[in-house]
Design an enzyme around this catalytic site. Sequence first.
Site, PDB file in Angstrom:
ATOM      1  CE1 TYR A 143      -7.259   8.851  -3.250  1.00 34.33           C
ATOM      2  CE2 TYR A 143      -7.582   8.121  -5.315  1.00 34.33           C
ATOM      3  CZ  TYR A 143      -7.349   8.904  -4.573  1.00 34.33           C
ATOM      4  OH  TYR A 143      -7.105  10.091  -4.842  1.00 34.33           O
ATOM      5  CG  HIS A 182     -15.206  13.112  -1.531  1.00 36.10           C
ATOM      6  ND1 HIS A 182     -16.077  12.952  -0.572  1.00 36.10           N
ATOM      7  CD2 HIS A 182     -14.163  13.461  -0.827  1.00 36.10           C
ATOM      8  CE1 HIS A 182     -15.552  12.993   0.684  1.00 36.10           C
ATOM      9  NE2 HIS A 182     -14.441  13.263   0.497  1.00 36.10           N
ATOM     10  NE  ARG A 239      -9.936   7.865   4.681  1.00 34.00           N
ATOM     11  CZ  ARG A 239      -9.714   8.597   3.754  1.00 34.00           C
ATOM     12  NH1 ARG A 239      -9.946  10.100   3.908  1.00 34.00           N
ATOM     13  NH2 ARG A 239      -8.850   8.043   2.698  1.00 34.00           N
ATOM     14  CG  ASN A 251      -6.431  11.928   2.287  1.00 37.05           C
ATOM     15  OD1 ASN A 251      -5.315  11.063   1.377  1.00 37.05           O
ATOM     16  ND2 ASN A 251      -7.307  12.667   1.646  1.00 37.05           N
ATOM     17  CD  GLU A 281      -5.843  16.297   4.793  1.00 37.84           C
ATOM     18  OE1 GLU A 281      -5.842  17.514   3.980  1.00 37.84           O
ATOM     19  OE2 GLU A 281      -6.870  15.516   4.590  1.00 37.84           O
ATOM     20  CE1 TYR A 310      -7.851  16.018  -6.010  1.00 38.31           C
ATOM     21  CE2 TYR A 310      -7.169  14.441  -4.675  1.00 38.31           C
ATOM     22  CZ  TYR A 310      -7.888  15.278  -4.867  1.00 38.31           C
ATOM     23  OH  TYR A 310      -8.799  15.835  -3.941  1.00 38.31           O
ATOM     24  CE  LYS A 311      -2.619  11.093  -2.674  1.00 38.82           C
ATOM     25  NZ  LYS A 311      -3.291  11.743  -1.511  1.00 38.82           N
TER      26      LYS A 311
END
Lengths: 320, 355, 205
Positions: B45, B201, B231, B233, B273, B324-325
């Site tokens: 991240y 979040h 940004r 993601n 994204e 998480y993904k």
Amino acid sequence: MSGGPKLNVRVAEVVKVNDLITRFRFVARDGGLLPAFSGGAHTVVEMDDNGTRRLNPYSLMSDPEDRTGYEISVRRDDAGRGGSLYMHRHVRPGMDMVLSHPVNLFPLDNRARKHLFIAGGIGITPFLAMTRQLARFGGRFELHYATRNPALCAYGDSLKAAHGDRVHLYFDEQGDTLPLADLLSRQPLGTHLYCCGPKGMLNWVRSAAATAGWATHAVHFEEFTAPATGAPFAVTLERSGKTLTVGSTQSLLEAMEAAGVDAPYLCRGGACGQCETDVVRCDGRIDHRDHWLTPEDMATNTKIMPCVSRFEGRTLVIDR
Amino acid sequence: MSLDVEYAFDEFFRDETFVDDFTYRNSPAAIRRFPFPFDRDDYMYSVNMEPHVPGRKGSVFEKTFDVDEHYVSEMRDRARILAKDPLRCQSLPHMTLAGWDLLELIMESKAREYPQWFSLTKNGDRWRWINRPLGIDHSFTFLDETTLPCGPMEYITRQTQGDFTLQDEREGTLWVDAGMVTTQADWSLDFDIGMNFHEWHAPVPLAHEKGIFDRALKFLLKLQHGAPVRRFNWTMTVNPLLDTAPETYPEWGYMRTTLNQENMGHMMHLRVELQALFRLPRSNAIAFSIRAYLGKFEELVTVPKWGRRLHRVVRDIHPDLAAYKGFLRNRDAMAEWLSSYDDGAPTSPGWWPED
Amino acid sequence: MTKTEFPPSIRSRPVYGELEPRAGIFHLIVADGEGADAVIALFAKAADAASMLAKSHILYTAGPNGTDEWDRIAALGAAQAQKAASVPTLLFRLARVLQDVQMGTQIYLTGTEGLMGQAERDIMALGFPHSDIQKEHRGSTVRRVQCVHCKGVTENVRTDPFQCSHCGLHLFVRDHYSRRLAAFQGVNIDAEDRGQVPPPVERFR
């Protein structure tokens, strides 16, 4: 670039409102429309005062939906650093000037069931825009506005004309006091309180709201303050490798800008946090004048807000 | 509600599906402009924000709101989802003004940047909006909701690719108080609406401890009108499902168990994204546009640099992030498939395919 | 029974404090079950309990575990106190009280998360800042959980996973919490591997 995007404008009108206050209207130089804004927003006006670059924030007071121009009102401060005097003495219709895009550090809480506005003197300006925005979208509000006397009650008549009984005027010289305790005791749950005015009024309202048991997150203050004058002081900018002297009518931020150092900023009034800078060494006392740093940060002198704060002592080195 | 829409497919706008028979794919030109999100061979991240200014010609950064060959089909898919579940588009009562701000921003941007497809003419507050690919020609009164078939945010986001959320600023944080969310990576607008920045979040692992969200919030609170930022993601999606919603997880979750080395290149998609953030003028709210691009593994590996790099990122990613993904269970199989496109050669920095 | 300690969790999971008397023109107190102990402790801390009680309105109902301390609440002698038959009937009464309450009122919620969350939701809806509402957890830790799939809320969830009382899916219970819904999130546990539902564990009592 620090300070964000700019608007190139021309002065369209300069109108003396009363002995102390003058109103300025700006229009886009290219004849186009300016961005709409939100009630409570300010713009930073750039001035070239005989070689000194001044950047002063002023609340936008015109109708937020009137994109043909922005209006501000400036109260003359004879003892101030010179920005208001420059506006009063030198700014004339037809002059080209530069403004920041509107920034709002004093926004309405649009969830409120009702908005209660308390203004003192020139503190009326953000409420001119807020009441227009609320009137347009049907929000409930009451405005209570205190000035010394009717002659200094700028825009009182036009506010009464536009909003009738929702506007209440008080004149100190007539012994007419704003009935604060009473007002605070009869507002429905979900009311939000907003106050803008001289420091004494802010303190009065802050303590009265606390005594009356108001929810702290329902009480809002226009915090930003013009930088004050003070004794000159020296500062070393560690990363830039420069040592400067900050003049008595200059802020630390202005001194850095004059020395060609690109320092971040937004409100230039100690409220937004953008210019927060780490202190590398401090042998002396920082005069913290902002509303941003925590009491711990202030007490330990580990941070400084160069837009408003000053220094007294032997050595100040900052990370810029 | 329904907009009176006529979907116009042509040699540019593809007629394709994101559900059932999954006919979605990228043309060779679309692959070349795919926003590959990795500028190096590993991933962790970061706040990674940059000004949202016009980027390289032809890239997804060129325009304020990118309109590509999937536009008409994506809008049809959004209408399909909203017909089944209107809760995917919600606006708390105080956010209507922010919806108008968004409508103005999108209409003005699209009319200026894509005059062949969109037009906006104003006569005071009387506006006429023409959207040729969707066959819309509509006059309405700006700031008067009664002249639109639905709220202003819903109206314009039924005509704009990507999800949108509108954040109100209060108490020193941002509150996600409105949104149109039909192309999301497994989060529920209906559940999260009304939460503040750290709350919505909250389920993201590792990033809170690293201070990512504290720094991102501080940055966003200073976002100024006229100076948007963007940004990236990313995540992984099995099949070209734009809509991986928690609501429909029982319908698509099993697809994660159907992968093998034969179907991997066709079924596994890198989902990127492109998030752009705008301060809105009248409401002081912040709009997030969250635009999802789907690229099949077999499409991405046609760019040798991307094939090598994607293999290394997938192979080496922290397992908490993979979990998480949603691809931890398939991670080894994905790395195995990608390994045949990684000859170990060094890759150049940056994400552009040709550099 | 003293206030509950919850293990550290994610940022959306509510945390609770301890009720403290604060200056106000009126005191609105909502409690269930063991929350009665916190209400009694609140008045015990007041500098002038009699004058605080004279400006207090207490709404109380029994807890989901059956704890009913209404007699102790009634004995306090608040200006107004009502016992509701259930949480939903308490919330009807609360809605009526909120119509006339003024700014300057202190709001205190105590007891289970389901009760505090729903009262908070209704107070927030009037534009009152949720962060100015005092909350103290006491008693049962059973959860109010929304099924993210069918949107149905199941009350008093004790086990993880559990079966949605509306659509029948097997859901695992997340700590992700919505203040607007006053509920934790429940997500289908066997969406990927259908039929593989682990045995339920009693996590909330």
